[in-house]
Design a protein around this motif. Structure first.
Motif, PDB file in Angstrom:
ATOM      1  N   SER A 193       0.589  12.179   1.043  1.00 34.33           N
ATOM      2  CA  SER A 193      -0.047  13.328   1.690  1.00 34.33           C
ATOM      3  C   SER A 193       0.778  14.585   1.459  1.00 34.33           C
ATOM      4  CB  SER A 193      -0.189  13.068   3.203  1.00 34.33           C
ATOM      5  OG  SER A 193       1.072  12.853   3.790  1.00 34.33           O
ATOM      6  N   GLY A 224       0.979   5.642  -5.495  1.00 36.42           N
ATOM      7  CA  GLY A 224       0.110   6.324  -4.550  1.00 36.42           C
ATOM      8  C   GLY A 224      -0.945   7.117  -5.305  1.00 36.42           C
ATOM      9  N   GLN A 225      -1.829   7.746  -4.552  1.00 39.82           N
ATOM     10  CA  GLN A 225      -2.934   8.483  -5.153  1.00 39.82           C
ATOM     11  C   GLN A 225      -2.540   9.863  -5.641  1.00 39.82           C
ATOM     12  OE1 GLN A 225      -6.077   7.356  -5.987  1.00 39.82           O
ATOM     13  NE2 GLN A 225      -4.955   5.476  -5.555  1.00 39.82           N
ATOM     14  N   CYS A 278       5.325  10.335   1.294  1.00 35.86           N
ATOM     15  CA  CYS A 278       4.892   9.045   0.749  1.00 35.86           C
ATOM     16  C   CYS A 278       5.185   7.974   1.800  1.00 35.86           C
ATOM     17  CB  CYS A 278       5.663   8.751  -0.543  1.00 35.86           C
ATOM     18  SG  CYS A 278       5.432   7.097  -1.239  1.00 35.86           S
ATOM     19  N   GLN A 290       0.848  -1.184   0.000  1.00 34.09           N
ATOM     20  CA  GLN A 290       0.000   0.000   0.000  1.00 34.09           C
ATOM     21  C   GLN A 290       0.888   1.240   0.000  1.00 34.09           C
ATOM     22  OE1 GLN A 290      -3.426  -0.408  -0.139  1.00 34.09           O
ATOM     23  NE2 GLN A 290      -2.833  -2.564  -0.310  1.00 34.09           N
ATOM     24  N   GLU A 318       0.612   5.452   0.425  1.00 38.24           N
ATOM     25  CA  GLU A 318      -0.222   6.594   0.779  1.00 38.24           C
ATOM     26  C   GLU A 318       0.573   7.882   0.651  1.00 38.24           C
ATOM     27  OE1 GLU A 318      -3.019   4.335   4.132  1.00 38.24           O
ATOM     28  OE2 GLU A 318      -1.887   6.134   4.642  1.00 38.24           O
TER      29      GLU A 318
END
Lengths: 115, 111
Positions: free
Chosen positions: B7, B102-103, B23, B3, B5
């Motif tokens: 921000s 990641g997004q 990250c 995973q 993520e």
């Protein structure tokens, strides 16, 4: 690092038709990868293509919808079949690092709009 | 699977400001890259940085593999820095295979 030529860069297609995207690499590579990026989203792997074998598809992607060819170590195609507006995305191909300290290289992408 | 993520999801800056993008990843990695996606959809490779620190002009990056995070620093931001920044990793244990993205962080730099 490898240089990838991807085409077309963009296309607008009618629903129900198919589009084939090509990626040509300037050096021989073992594995090529095809990604999809839906609007406003991140990149998701569609499949991994090795020369001389069937592509390996990720969960949620099937060969009938996204057939892939890998006829040699420098070329691959991805076809988006029987398109619908939901297939409108950016499609990118990628290859693994040719050297240890550079990382993956990506084609310039194909922006597909299905109307 | 691993995973990733990132921000923050969105960041708005005035030209000249500095910023830090983060990250986090859930498992060991042997490949980590930072990309900038321009408005035309092209992915520009900024850094290959599975560990350590690198700098390239106004950009620098640090990966602390043991703590499973990476940071991208942008100093003296310019309007041309606008776009989406992606972190992507390859899980450790294999020397080949896919990148997991990641997004992304959407960066907007105002003049």
């Amino acid at each position: 690092s490898a240089v990838i030529s991807q085409k077309p860069s963009r296309d607008i297609c009618q629903r129900g038709t198919s589009l084939t995207i090509q990626c040509q690499v300037d050096s021989q590579v073992t594995m090529m990868f095809w990604y999809r990026q839906q609007p406003g989203q991140s990149l998701t792997l569609i499949a991994t293509a090795n020369q001389g074998s069937e592509a390996t598809y990720e969960s949620g992607f099937v060969i009938d919808k996204f057939p892939i060819s890998r006829p040699n170590l420098t070329f691959s195609t991805l076809t988006v079949s029987n398109m619908s507006p939901e297939d409108s995305s950016i499609y990118l191909c990628s290859v693994e690092p040719g050297t240890a300290n550079y990382g993956y290289t990506f084609g310039s992408g194909t922006r597909l709009t299905v109307v | 699977g691993i995973q990733v993520e990132q921000s923050p999801p969105d960041l708005i800056l005035q030209e000249g400001a500095n910023s830090t993008l983060r990250c986090n990843f859930s498992d060991s990695v042997n490949n980590l890259q930072w990309f900038h996606q321009n408005p035309w959809g092209q992915l520009i490779n900024l850094f290959y940085i599975p560990s350590g620190t690198k700098q390239n002009g106004r950009l620098s990056a640090t990966t602390v593999a043991t703590e499973r995070y990476s940071l991208l620093y942008i100093s003296s931001s310019q309007t041309t820095d606008s776009g989406v920044y992606f972190c992507a990793v390859r899980a450790g244990g294999t020397s080949y295979g896919k990148l997991t993205f990641g997004q992304g962080t959407i960066l907007t730099v105002h003049p």
